[in-house]
Design an enzyme around this catalytic site. Sequence first.
Site, PDB file in Angstrom:
ATOM      1  N   ASP A 115       0.827  -1.209   0.000  1.00 46.51           N
ATOM      2  CA  ASP A 115       0.000   0.000   0.000  1.00 46.51           C
ATOM      3  C   ASP A 115       0.866   1.266   0.000  1.00 46.51           C
ATOM      4  O   ASP A 115       2.007   1.240   0.458  1.00 46.51           O
ATOM      5  CB  ASP A 115      -0.903  -0.037   1.243  1.00 46.51           C
ATOM      6  CG  ASP A 115      -2.055   0.940   1.148  1.00 46.51           C
ATOM      7  OD1 ASP A 115      -2.318   1.453   0.037  1.00 46.51           O
ATOM      8  OD2 ASP A 115      -2.685   1.199   2.184  1.00 46.51           O
ATOM      9  N   GLY A 116       0.271   2.349  -0.510  1.00 48.83           N
ATOM     10  CA  GLY A 116       0.915   3.662  -0.409  1.00 48.83           C
ATOM     11  C   GLY A 116       1.580   4.144  -1.685  1.00 48.83           C
ATOM     12  O   GLY A 116       2.262   5.174  -1.677  1.00 48.83           O
ATOM     13  N   ASN A 117       1.353   3.438  -2.771  1.00 48.25           N
ATOM     14  CA  ASN A 117       1.980   3.858  -4.038  1.00 48.25           C
ATOM     15  C   ASN A 117       1.498   5.242  -4.478  1.00 48.25           C
ATOM     16  O   ASN A 117       2.292   6.075  -4.910  1.00 48.25           O
ATOM     17  CB  ASN A 117       1.642   2.861  -5.152  1.00 48.25           C
ATOM     18  CG  ASN A 117       2.206   1.495  -4.896  1.00 48.25           C
ATOM     19  OD1 ASN A 117       3.053   1.320  -4.031  1.00 48.25           O
ATOM     20  ND2 ASN A 117       1.733   0.513  -5.643  1.00 48.25           N
ATOM     21  N   ARG A 167      -0.171   9.347  -9.882  1.00 50.52           N
ATOM     22  CA  ARG A 167      -0.276   8.150  -9.029  1.00 50.52           C
ATOM     23  C   ARG A 167       0.371   6.917  -9.646  1.00 50.52           C
ATOM     24  O   ARG A 167       0.991   6.116  -8.955  1.00 50.52           O
ATOM     25  CB  ARG A 167      -1.761   7.829  -8.770  1.00 50.52           C
ATOM     26  CG  ARG A 167      -2.478   8.773  -7.859  1.00 50.52           C
ATOM     27  CD  ARG A 167      -3.954   8.351  -7.728  1.00 50.52           C
ATOM     28  NE  ARG A 167      -4.082   6.956  -7.349  1.00 50.52           N
ATOM     29  CZ  ARG A 167      -3.981   6.498  -6.110  1.00 50.52           C
ATOM     30  NH1 ARG A 167      -3.774   7.337  -5.126  1.00 50.52           N
ATOM     31  NH2 ARG A 167      -4.100   5.207  -5.860  1.00 50.52           N
ATOM     32  N   HIS A 195       2.897   3.223  -8.728  1.00 45.72           N
ATOM     33  CA  HIS A 195       2.737   1.791  -9.014  1.00 45.72           C
ATOM     34  C   HIS A 195       3.976   1.254  -9.736  1.00 45.72           C
ATOM     35  O   HIS A 195       4.408   0.132  -9.507  1.00 45.72           O
ATOM     36  CB  HIS A 195       1.486   1.548  -9.867  1.00 45.72           C
ATOM     37  CG  HIS A 195       0.219   1.929  -9.154  1.00 45.72           C
ATOM     38  ND1 HIS A 195      -0.032   1.569  -7.857  1.00 45.72           N
ATOM     39  CD2 HIS A 195      -0.865   2.645  -9.567  1.00 45.72           C
ATOM     40  CE1 HIS A 195      -1.217   2.043  -7.486  1.00 45.72           C
ATOM     41  NE2 HIS A 195      -1.735   2.708  -8.503  1.00 45.72           N
ATOM     42  N   THR A 217     -10.352  -7.306  -5.881  1.00 45.56           N
ATOM     43  CA  THR A 217     -11.628  -7.308  -6.619  1.00 45.56           C
ATOM     44  C   THR A 217     -12.320  -5.944  -6.491  1.00 45.56           C
ATOM     45  O   THR A 217     -13.210  -5.631  -7.268  1.00 45.56           O
ATOM     46  CB  THR A 217     -12.562  -8.407  -6.077  1.00 45.56           C
ATOM     47  OG1 THR A 217     -12.528  -8.379  -4.643  1.00 45.56           O
ATOM     48  CG2 THR A 217     -12.138  -9.785  -6.545  1.00 45.56           C
ATOM     49  N   GLU A 218     -11.897  -5.164  -5.496  1.00 42.94           N
ATOM     50  CA  GLU A 218     -12.498  -3.831  -5.293  1.00 42.94           C
ATOM     51  C   GLU A 218     -11.744  -2.742  -6.083  1.00 42.94           C
ATOM     52  O   GLU A 218     -12.251  -1.636  -6.259  1.00 42.94           O
ATOM     53  CB  GLU A 218     -12.482  -3.463  -3.799  1.00 42.94           C
ATOM     54  CG  GLU A 218     -13.481  -4.244  -2.945  1.00 42.94           C
ATOM     55  CD  GLU A 218     -13.078  -5.708  -2.713  1.00 42.94           C
ATOM     56  OE1 GLU A 218     -11.875  -5.982  -2.551  1.00 42.94           O
ATOM     57  OE2 GLU A 218     -13.971  -6.583  -2.732  1.00 42.94           O
ATOM     58  N   LEU A 253      11.920 -19.825  -4.041  1.00 40.19           N
ATOM     59  CA  LEU A 253      10.781 -19.064  -3.513  1.00 40.19           C
ATOM     60  C   LEU A 253       9.617 -19.028  -4.512  1.00 40.19           C
ATOM     61  O   LEU A 253       9.842 -18.899  -5.721  1.00 40.19           O
ATOM     62  CB  LEU A 253      11.232 -17.623  -3.216  1.00 40.19           C
ATOM     63  CG  LEU A 253      10.164 -16.638  -2.773  1.00 40.19           C
ATOM     64  CD1 LEU A 253      10.638 -15.837  -1.579  1.00 40.19           C
ATOM     65  CD2 LEU A 253       9.760 -15.685  -3.888  1.00 40.19           C
TER      66      LEU A 253
HETATM   67  C1  FPP Z   1      -2.088   0.111  -3.416  1.00 41.97           C
HETATM   68  O1  FPP Z   1      -1.561   1.409  -3.277  1.00 41.97           O
HETATM   69  C2  FPP Z   1      -1.426  -0.566  -4.529  1.00 41.97           C
HETATM   70  C3  FPP Z   1      -2.047  -1.154  -5.585  1.00 41.97           C
HETATM   71  C4  FPP Z   1      -3.502  -1.218  -5.735  1.00 41.97           C
HETATM   72  C5  FPP Z   1      -1.266  -1.744  -6.708  1.00 41.97           C
HETATM   73  C6  FPP Z   1      -0.045  -2.468  -6.258  1.00 41.97           C
HETATM   74  C7  FPP Z   1       0.748  -2.924  -7.419  1.00 41.97           C
HETATM   75  C8  FPP Z   1       2.093  -2.942  -7.447  1.00 41.97           C
HETATM   76  C9  FPP Z   1       2.948  -2.548  -6.317  1.00 41.97           C
HETATM   77  C10 FPP Z   1       2.796  -3.446  -8.644  1.00 41.97           C
HETATM   78  C11 FPP Z   1       2.751  -4.924  -8.673  1.00 41.97           C
HETATM   79  C12 FPP Z   1       3.473  -5.474  -9.792  1.00 41.97           C
HETATM   80  C13 FPP Z   1       2.961  -6.293 -10.731  1.00 41.97           C
HETATM   81  C14 FPP Z   1       3.885  -6.881 -11.704  1.00 41.97           C
HETATM   82  C15 FPP Z   1       1.527  -6.589 -10.845  1.00 41.97           C
HETATM   83  P1  FPP Z   1      -2.533   2.647  -3.455  1.00 41.97           P
HETATM   84  O2  FPP Z   1      -2.604   3.003  -4.883  1.00 41.97           O
HETATM   85  O3  FPP Z   1      -3.840   2.332  -2.820  1.00 41.97           O
HETATM   86  O4  FPP Z   1      -1.786   3.765  -2.644  1.00 41.97           O
HETATM   87  P2  FPP Z   1      -2.488   4.969  -1.848  1.00 41.97           P
HETATM   88  O5  FPP Z   1      -3.174   4.326  -0.664  1.00 41.97           O
HETATM   89  O6  FPP Z   1      -1.322   5.808  -1.447  1.00 41.97           O
HETATM   90  O7  FPP Z   1      -3.421   5.640  -2.778  1.00 41.97           O
END
Ligand code: FPP
Length: 252
Positions: free
Chosen positions: A28-30, A41, A45, A74-75, A139
């Site tokens: 979380d937190g991207n 945003r 990711h 799914t959400e 792994l």
């Molecule tokens: C939640 O952060 C993150 C996601 C919904 C996407 C996570 C995906 C990745 C880290 C990439 C994974 C890699 C592959 C190859 C599929 P958020 O967007 O909810 O962050 P926020 O809470 O700060 O808005």
Amino acid sequence: MFTFGFNKKKEKIRAALEVPKHIAIIMDGNGRWAKKRLQPRVMGHKAGMDALQIVTKAASDMGVRVLTVYAFSTENWTRPEKEVKFIMNLPVEFYDKYVPELHANNVKIQMIGDHCRLPEATKDALFKAEEKTKHNTGLILNFALNYGGRDELAQAMRMIAQDILDAKFNPGDIDEKVIADYLYTGVLPAKYRDPDLVIRTSGELRLSNFLPWQTAYSELYFTDIAWPDFDEKALQAAILEYNRRHRRFGGI
Ligand code: FPP
């Protein structure tokens, strides 16, 4: 056991730690990470995908057996179309950029979730990654993609009901083991299906429909670090904390 060094009062200490066999991560937190840097945003990711590679290699080196990562729930379809499209393209990019190195490191890629709704290119990249790495013995990097814990339970119940109608077994035969076999995580080796440790980054204190059955006795670890900044050191800190916990599984 995994031994790593860390500094305490400038003194290098080596500690022998028990490494969780299955670690599950809510990445979380991207979005907030990107916003803080005045970037869109989706750049969060992208940075999150890079962090995933670093953490997978670190977990593999430490001897973790399964790393399940919550990549799309799914959400998450309720997000803006552009963002969904971007996330759906990440497995394609991941396949080209990172899977070769993971393959060389004996990492096996698997996935859980409802994959019917995923775009063809996304499915294709994931199937190719699974196929390429299926004989690896290191792994297991387990992608939860279009995964929802309640959806997983609903689909398991539908399949169990169908198998009862098909006279494969009786309702009285249903026990915890049968249910575990029908869950998406049934694709994992039985002894590693339940996470020992769940990590959620970026400060939120909830599980968000992630592995509700499997986390019944997992240790939970929350950190304020945003996922794109999570690295080997952060993983070691989580494992150190895990080693401070006393897992009783309902006993004393
Ligand atoms: C939640 O952060 C993150 C996601 C919904 C996407 C996570 C995906 C990745 C880290 C990439 C994974 C890699 C592959 C190859 C599929 P958020 O967007 O909810 O962050 P926020 O809470 O700060 O808005």
